[in-house]
Scaffold this motif. Structure first.
Motif, PDB file in Angstrom:
ATOM      1  N   LYS A 219     -19.733   6.494 -73.408  1.00  0.00           N
ATOM      2  CA  LYS A 219     -18.894   5.811 -72.425  1.00  0.00           C
ATOM      3  C   LYS A 219     -19.701   5.470 -71.158  1.00  0.00           C
ATOM      4  O   LYS A 219     -19.317   4.623 -70.355  1.00  0.00           O
ATOM      5  N   GLN A 220     -20.826   6.162 -70.986  1.00  0.00           N
ATOM      6  CA  GLN A 220     -21.627   5.950 -69.778  1.00  0.00           C
ATOM      7  C   GLN A 220     -22.029   4.490 -69.567  1.00  0.00           C
ATOM      8  O   GLN A 220     -22.145   4.036 -68.440  1.00  0.00           O
ATOM      9  N   TRP A 221     -22.231   3.757 -70.673  1.00  0.00           N
ATOM     10  CA  TRP A 221     -22.721   2.380 -70.512  1.00  0.00           C
ATOM     11  C   TRP A 221     -21.686   1.508 -69.826  1.00  0.00           C
ATOM     12  O   TRP A 221     -22.023   0.636 -69.024  1.00  0.00           O
ATOM     13  N   GLU A 222     -20.427   1.746 -70.163  1.00  0.00           N
ATOM     14  CA  GLU A 222     -19.367   0.985 -69.505  1.00  0.00           C
ATOM     15  C   GLU A 222     -19.302   1.353 -68.021  1.00  0.00           C
ATOM     16  O   GLU A 222     -19.129   0.507 -67.157  1.00  0.00           O
ATOM     17  N   TRP A 223     -19.466   2.655 -67.748  1.00  0.00           N
ATOM     18  CA  TRP A 223     -19.347   3.110 -66.358  1.00  0.00           C
ATOM     19  C   TRP A 223     -20.533   2.716 -65.486  1.00  0.00           C
ATOM     20  O   TRP A 223     -20.407   2.519 -64.298  1.00  0.00           O
ATOM     21  N   ILE A 224     -21.703   2.620 -66.118  1.00  0.00           N
ATOM     22  CA  ILE A 224     -22.877   2.199 -65.342  1.00  0.00           C
ATOM     23  C   ILE A 224     -22.591   0.859 -64.685  1.00  0.00           C
ATOM     24  O   ILE A 224     -22.787   0.669 -63.485  1.00  0.00           O
TER      25      ILE A 224
END
Ligand SMILES: Nc1ncnc2c1ncn2[C@@H]1O[C@H](COP(=O)(O)OP(=O)(O)O)[C@@H](O)[C@H]1O
Ligand SMILES: [Mg+2]
Lengths: 292, 242
Positions: A219-224
């Motif tokens: 999910k980190q990629w969306e949040w980045i």
């Protein structure tokens, strides 16, 4: 009209958590000029701390927040010592730190995936699925609590930066590192402390995020992208800017999500990042980047 | 008069690079305004940086009141009473005037004492009192330079070193800066400044020092230096400043 207010409230309710998610990133950038691409992965690590504490022992994620913050702050000190301390004098500092934080993001994601799998998780205290009703309008309790706690933490951070001796040192180092050093500020210590606070804020945000959004390691990629657009719009390094940007973008995303379509809601952040970088790269509260 | 600070034949440079200073010396006497002049690239800024601990001294000595300062860090030298204002003035643009002054006393630690010190300075510089809550970065060049100089006084230093305080300021404002320096020296704060404009610098100082190619060429009362034929040669004829 009622729908307008409803969407506005939903947007505002998420703004606080997003601001908290971005504040640590902004602080670390301000003091150390590190664009910490691993920040969202560390938020997710904090979310797992809260998730498992709830799942195994039934501890409320808001109660668990200080613990998650301290654990992540400790990890922050280690990471700083291992990864960034010796880079500080390198002439290729900015390229190196981007590559290092990118590698770190991948590594944290890999580790979290290995331990906790890629299943979607969400911490589920009672209030996470409950809401307050004001006539036709509802306010989700989980988002409201998370937003309020976030704003309290950001307020405490602002007071700390404004009035404490370390806060003065952090602000001075952010604005003019050489001058701070000349006046007797131990800028190395300031860097460690700021990095620890920044990562600690990721941990704190993680505890709240764990019951506001569902999460899994990737999910980190969306949040980045979401956090980048927030801190860039706010003016990299400005905490106040981060808060204003988080609320603005969150509200806009809520309206886009309702009126245009849910998938376009996250696109709001990506598009905003792109447009801001093109027309006002210094953001709302930042300084013009130096053209050297 | 005995020297307050004695710099004897120092050699210094940046990192492992070539020696920029080689044979620079300087005698600083208490309560006077000292002006270092010399062509562009002579090593004037480098000399101030070497004294304040930003550069490693490879040979020679820097001695303050009988105590050797070689090898100390900038913050340690600051605690010994030598305050340095670099050419860029070293202000914090998004901190208020008052906060900038408080940063000047960062090493003091005692918040009460610091507040008293800051208030005393604001009383002496009405223009800063007027703008106490304004961001330093929004002030004019002259006001910023005033702030930078006033900030050095917070810790009651023995010596204040100023690198080109007149840079980018209108002539009238430059005169104000020199009056502040004069006031500082009359109150017992010894001033050591670097000045591009040799004539103006020497006219406003007690003691002149001419630096060229990293070594001290002439040192003496400002009037004598001004009359020295070598000055005419350095600035008017022969080798032009880069
Ligand atoms: N940061 C630096 N790194 C390497 N060399 C430098 C640096 N700063 C100045 N120099 C060199 O040192 C010499 C003296 O510079 P400086 O002391 O700034 O001269 P001045 O102040 O007299 O004009 C110049 O040749 C300059 O190129
Ligand atoms: Mg110079």
């Amino acid at each position: 009209m009622a729908q307008f207010i409803q969407v506005l409230i939903l947007g505002l309710a998420l703004g606080g958590v997003i601001a908290l998610m971005g504040s640590g990133l902004s602080l670390v950038f301000g003091v150390m000029r590190i664009v910490n691409l691993a920040h969202p992965s560390l938020i997710i690590a904090g979310a797992y701390v809260a998730y498992w504490a709830f799942k195994l022992w039934g501890i409320d994620p808001i109660v668990m927040l200080p613990v998650a913050a301290l654990i992540l702050a400790g990890i922050g000190v280690l990471l700083y010592r291992l990864m960034f301390e010796k880079e500080a004098k390198s002439a290729r500092y900015s390229e190196m730190t981007v590559l290092l934080t990118f590698a770190l993001a991948m590594m944290v994601e890999g580790l979290l995936g290995a331990f906790f799998t890629n299943t979607q998780r969400v911490t589920s205290p009672d209030y996470a699925t409950d809401a307050f009703f004001l006539g036709d309008i509802f306010i989700p309790k989980g988002q409201l609590y998370a937003g309020i706690v976030s704003l309290v933490i950001i307020g405490a951070l602002a007071l700390f930066l404004k009035y404490s001796r370390m806060g003065y040192a952090i602000r001075a180092t952010t604005q003019n590192r050489d001058a701070a050093e000349l006046l007797g500020v131990n800028v190395n210590l300031v860097s460690v402390v700021a990095f620890a606070i920044g990562i600690g804020l990721a941990g704190a945000a993680g505890a709240l995020v764990s019951f506001v959004f569902s999460f899994f390691p990737a999910k980190q990629w969306e949040w980045i992208a979401m956090l980048m657009s927030v801190v860039v719009l706010g003016g990299m390094g400005s905490i106040l800017g981060t808060v204003v940007a988080a609320f603005s973008l969150s509200v806009i995303a809520a309206f886009v999500g309702t009126w245009v379509g849910a998938t376009w809601s996250t696109m709001t952040f990506f598009l905003a990042l792109f447009v801001i970088l093109l027309i006002r790269p210094e953001g709302l509260f930042g300084e013009k980047p130096e053209m050297a | 008069m005995t020297a307050l600070l004695e710099v004897t034949n120092i050699t210094a440079g940046y990192g492992d690079g070539p020696a920029i200073l080689d044979g620079a010396h300087l005698t600083v006497v208490p309560g006077k305004v000292h002006c270092i002049i010399g062509p562009n690239g002579a090593g004037k800024s480098t000399l101030l940086k070497a004294i304040c601990g930003m550069l490693k001294i490879r040979k020679g000595d820097v001695v303050l009141k009988g105590e050797r300062l070689n090898g100390l860090r900038p913050d340690q030298i600051l605690r010994k009473g030598i305050c340095f204002v670099p050419q860029e003035r070293a202000l914090f643009p998004k901190m208020t005037v008052r906060e900038n002054l408080r940063m000047g006393g960062f090493i003091l630690g005692n918040a009460k004492e610091l507040d008293r010190s800051v208030d005393a300075i604001l009383d002496r510089f009405p223009i800063l009192r007027e703008r106490a809550n304004q961001h330093a970065g929004t002030m004019s060049g002259g006001q910023q330079q005033t702030l930078a100089m006033a900030r050095t006084l917070i810790i009651r230093p023995d010596i204040v070193m100023l690198d080109e305080p007149s840079l980018g300021l209108a002539p009238k404002i430059v005169q104000e800066m020199f009056s502040i320096m004069k006031m500082m020296s009359e109150e017992g704060v010894t001033v050591l400044l670097v000045e591009q404009n040799a004539l103006m610098g020497l006219k406003n100082s007690d003691i002149g020092v001419v630096l060229d190619l990293g070594r001290t060429l002439i040192e003496g009362p400002a009037a004598d230096v001004l009359a020295d034929p070598r000055i005419q040669e350095l600035y008017l004829g022969g080798r032009k400043a880069a």
